[in-house]
Design an enzyme around this catalytic site. Sequence first.
Site, PDB file in Angstrom:
ATOM      1  N   GLU A  60       0.859  -1.185   0.000  1.00 32.83           N
ATOM      2  CA  GLU A  60       0.000   0.000   0.000  1.00 32.83           C
ATOM      3  C   GLU A  60       0.897   1.237   0.000  1.00 32.83           C
ATOM      4  O   GLU A  60       1.964   1.249   0.620  1.00 32.83           O
ATOM      5  CB  GLU A  60      -0.878  -0.014   1.248  1.00 32.83           C
ATOM      6  CG  GLU A  60      -1.783   1.195   1.386  1.00 32.83           C
ATOM      7  CD  GLU A  60      -2.385   1.312   2.783  1.00 32.83           C
ATOM      8  OE1 GLU A  60      -3.534   1.764   2.885  1.00 32.83           O
ATOM      9  OE2 GLU A  60      -1.696   0.968   3.776  1.00 32.83           O
ATOM     10  N   LYS A 129     -10.302  -0.503  -0.325  1.00 30.81           N
ATOM     11  CA  LYS A 129     -10.088  -0.708   1.110  1.00 30.81           C
ATOM     12  C   LYS A 129     -11.366  -0.435   1.899  1.00 30.81           C
ATOM     13  O   LYS A 129     -11.928   0.655   1.855  1.00 30.81           O
ATOM     14  CB  LYS A 129      -8.962   0.209   1.581  1.00 30.81           C
ATOM     15  CG  LYS A 129      -8.512   0.001   3.015  1.00 30.81           C
ATOM     16  CD  LYS A 129      -7.329   0.929   3.308  1.00 30.81           C
ATOM     17  CE  LYS A 129      -6.733   0.691   4.675  1.00 30.81           C
ATOM     18  NZ  LYS A 129      -5.575   1.603   4.917  1.00 30.81           N
ATOM     19  N   CYS A 162      -3.848  -3.163   4.666  1.00 32.01           N
ATOM     20  CA  CYS A 162      -3.364  -2.533   5.892  1.00 32.01           C
ATOM     21  C   CYS A 162      -4.310  -2.722   7.078  1.00 32.01           C
ATOM     22  O   CYS A 162      -4.433  -3.804   7.629  1.00 32.01           O
ATOM     23  CB  CYS A 162      -3.094  -1.058   5.600  1.00 32.01           C
ATOM     24  SG  CYS A 162      -2.005  -0.245   6.798  1.00 32.01           S
TER      25      CYS A 162
END
Length: 337
Positions: A60, A129, A162
């Site tokens: 990322e 995300k 993440c």
Amino acid sequence: MNGLGGLNKSPEGVVIGLVQLQLPNVVTRADLARQTERIVWMVGKARRNLSTMDLVVFPEYSLHGLSMDTNPEIMCRLDGPEVTAFKKACVDNRIWGCFSIMEFNPHGNPYNSGLIIDDHGEIKLYYRKLHPWIPVEPWEPGDIGIPVIEGPKGARIALIICHDGMFPEMARECAYKGAEIMIRTAGYTAPIREAWRFTNQANSFQNLMVTANVCMCGSDGSFDSMGEGMIVNFDGAVLAHGTTGRADEIITAEVRPDLVREARINWGVENNIYQLWHRGYVAVKGGAMDCPYTFMQDMVAGTFRLPWEDQVKVTDGSSCGFPAPTRMYGKTAKAAE
């Protein structure tokens, strides 16, 4: 067992390379173009580094850096030059690639998106995300769920980004939809190091699923990212781990999706993803097939509420310099004006 980092590849093996990419500082279109070229070069390095590699994974923020800049001039589109360059790099090097982009959104804040491109230059997986790292990140919450694809050697692959990986529900969703390998890309910095390690292992163990996880690396003059490439086997054992913090190092290992499938079918003890819906099958035929979890029931009903909900102090991004939002989820920026 990791085949000496993939040097000794078995017939059923998938070799993954995690690029601990040097953290960039991207402000202008020219910066973005240079960083695109850098990533393309690193795809070539990955192929030269290991001829057996099937999939190269970039963290990322590998394209945009950690500035959280939402300037539309440097946001990407799926049909833009950056993604086109990534596609060509995968074709030229006969390799699958996983890439990160901050994606232009005409209806609100940009999306933090991830792509998996095959060795023919086709986008096989596109993910937004779901859980931005609030209150630090300004990205629009994802709205297209978690896709699972058939990757190299027929391996079933999912991608999360993440902070997503801090929610056990995310890894469970990947596994429930059939993922044998879950990729987790990140830009995390050193304070998250220990949480990064134990969540990567827990995500694997709880779901009998290989996880391949990597952060940005090095400093951009303001932030220090940590690398920490980790490939974790389905039983929670670490197969490969980048512990030196060396930027641009590629952490590699062979993983075996066929052994994931075997474990999911044959394990009794700690076959947790199966046993979630078959509680106590020794005592009752088939086990208890119900939902005893109040939080799940409340989420579905739209009534999820913590006992301390009204006491939570940080509920928007103002502590990190972002204006408090007025638009509700699902409404476009134009409609909210």
